[in-house]
Design an enzyme around this catalytic site. Structure first.
Site, PDB file in Angstrom:
ATOM      1  N   LYS A  54      -0.434  -3.115  -8.196  1.00 40.34           N
ATOM      2  CA  LYS A  54      -1.139  -3.117  -6.901  1.00 40.34           C
ATOM      3  C   LYS A  54      -1.806  -1.763  -6.662  1.00 40.34           C
ATOM      4  O   LYS A  54      -2.947  -1.692  -6.203  1.00 40.34           O
ATOM      5  CB  LYS A  54      -0.152  -3.441  -5.763  1.00 40.34           C
ATOM      6  CG  LYS A  54       0.267  -4.905  -5.754  1.00 40.34           C
ATOM      7  CD  LYS A  54       1.431  -5.191  -4.827  1.00 40.34           C
ATOM      8  CE  LYS A  54       1.886  -6.644  -4.961  1.00 40.34           C
ATOM      9  NZ  LYS A  54       3.061  -6.985  -4.159  1.00 40.34           N
ATOM     10  N   GLN A  98       7.312  -4.070  -0.352  1.00 42.96           N
ATOM     11  CA  GLN A  98       7.610  -4.942  -1.494  1.00 42.96           C
ATOM     12  C   GLN A  98       8.966  -5.622  -1.304  1.00 42.96           C
ATOM     13  O   GLN A  98       9.956  -4.980  -0.935  1.00 42.96           O
ATOM     14  CB  GLN A  98       7.593  -4.113  -2.793  1.00 42.96           C
ATOM     15  CG  GLN A  98       7.739  -4.925  -4.063  1.00 42.96           C
ATOM     16  CD  GLN A  98       6.554  -5.847  -4.339  1.00 42.96           C
ATOM     17  OE1 GLN A  98       5.432  -5.592  -3.897  1.00 42.96           O
ATOM     18  NE2 GLN A  98       6.793  -6.922  -5.058  1.00 42.96           N
ATOM     19  N   ASP A 121      -0.030  -8.351   3.907  1.00 43.52           N
ATOM     20  CA  ASP A 121       0.792  -9.374   3.250  1.00 43.52           C
ATOM     21  C   ASP A 121       0.809 -10.679   4.045  1.00 43.52           C
ATOM     22  O   ASP A 121       1.197 -11.724   3.533  1.00 43.52           O
ATOM     23  CB  ASP A 121       2.237  -8.857   3.157  1.00 43.52           C
ATOM     24  CG  ASP A 121       2.707  -8.685   1.728  1.00 43.52           C
ATOM     25  OD1 ASP A 121       2.074  -9.249   0.815  1.00 43.52           O
ATOM     26  OD2 ASP A 121       3.717  -7.995   1.544  1.00 43.52           O
TER      27      ASP A 121
END
Ligand code: GUN
Length: 292
Positions: A54, A98, A121
């Site tokens: 990422k 994460q 997200d």
């Protein structure tokens, strides 16, 4: 006839190039450089790989990509304070924590702490709620990437029967909500199967579009698939000996399906491309012209 393989890698590369061009244009016009901060707590090996890719992808798109690595024993209050600091930092447009988090940390409290306008997200209840109401703002990257793949492959979803195997917050639930939206890429009739579903194979066999996000290696075999169905494989696993596979038994299912995503090179690269797109969207929302 064997199924046509849907190439997620190629589409993701194309989208990443488009995002890079738009990032350059935003910077030229407004001086804003999109900033993405990924927080990794602990040292889960798979998460390390995902977070690294990422960061690399965001840097390659011309963004300021940062990874904050915190020790596994970081107290929850400290993680929340870190998120507060990033929420208040105007140079940070996107924040991603994460998952999974260490067990002593309440995942819900953490995801709720991220400012909804920086939640690239799409996991904050506000963004999830907007998606459920049919007015999506930030949509979770994996289902969003699947919708893009299907659009690019010109898979018509209107009126079809889509079966989603798996009800996770990350994939199954938001995928079902996306397929239910009114308009292009949606308008499907959706069935969601989960661990308590009686005979999921029988339901899967009714699907025109089968989205497999069960988290079990090569669980879905040809007997689960209606001839001519489109099959999307969200899983990724490493078999003994190092072979990478998905939740779908590619060898048998590709003999029955009309189209199928491979693992690797299907859904995975699209997730990263959608994260970049969401981050660009967040930065645009914060750019001077947008607030003037
Ligand atoms: N872990 C596995 N997939 C994801 C994802 O899409 N977002 C976050 N934050 N964590 C993940």
């Amino acid at each position: 006839m064997p199924a046509e393989v849907i190439d997620g890698k190629a589409l993701a590369q194309r989208i990443r190039r488009e995002v890079a061009a738009e990032v350059a244009e935003l910077a030229r016009r407004t001086g804003v450089i999109p900033g993405l901060t990924v927080i990794l707590v602990g040292d889960d090996p798979a998460s390390q790989v995902y977070v690294g890719s990422k960061q690399k992808a965001s840097a390659a798109a011309g963004m300021n990509g940062t990874v904050l690595r915190l020790p596994a024993e970081t107290p929850q209050v400290e993680l929340l304070a870190t998120i507060d600091r990033l929420n208040a930092d105007p140079a940070v447009h996107g924040i991603l924590v994460q998952l999974p988090l260490p067990r002593h940390i309440d995942e819900r409290a953490v995801l709720e702490r991220v400012a909804p306008r920086k939640d690239v997200d799409g996991f904050h209840p506000v963004n999830f709620g907007l998606l459920a109401q049919g007015a999506p703002r930030f949509v979770p990257c994996t289902p969003l990437g699947i919708r893009e793949l299907l659009r690019d492959a010109q898979v018509e979803t209107r009126g079809i029967h889509a079966v989603v195997l798996g009800r996770s917050q990350l994939v199954g639930k938001p995928m079902a909500l996306l397929l239910l939206q009114k308009g292009p890429g949606g308008d499907a009739t959706v069935t969601v199967c989960h661990t308590a579903t009686r005979d999921p194979a029988a339901l899967a066999r009714q699907a025109d579009l089968l989205i497999v996000a069960m988290g079990r290696p090569e669980q879905v075999t040809a007997e689960w698939v209606k001839p001519g169905a489109v099959v999307v494989d969200v899983g990724i696993h490493k078999r003994d000996g190092g072979r990478i596979c998905g939740d779908v038994d590619f060898a048998s299912v590709s003999q029955v399906a009309s189209r199928i995503t491979p693992v690797p090179g299907g859904v995975g690269p699209m997730t990263v491309a959608m994260l970049l797109r969401n981050t660009l969207q967040a930065a645009r929302g914060a750019a001077p012209s947008a607030s003037a």
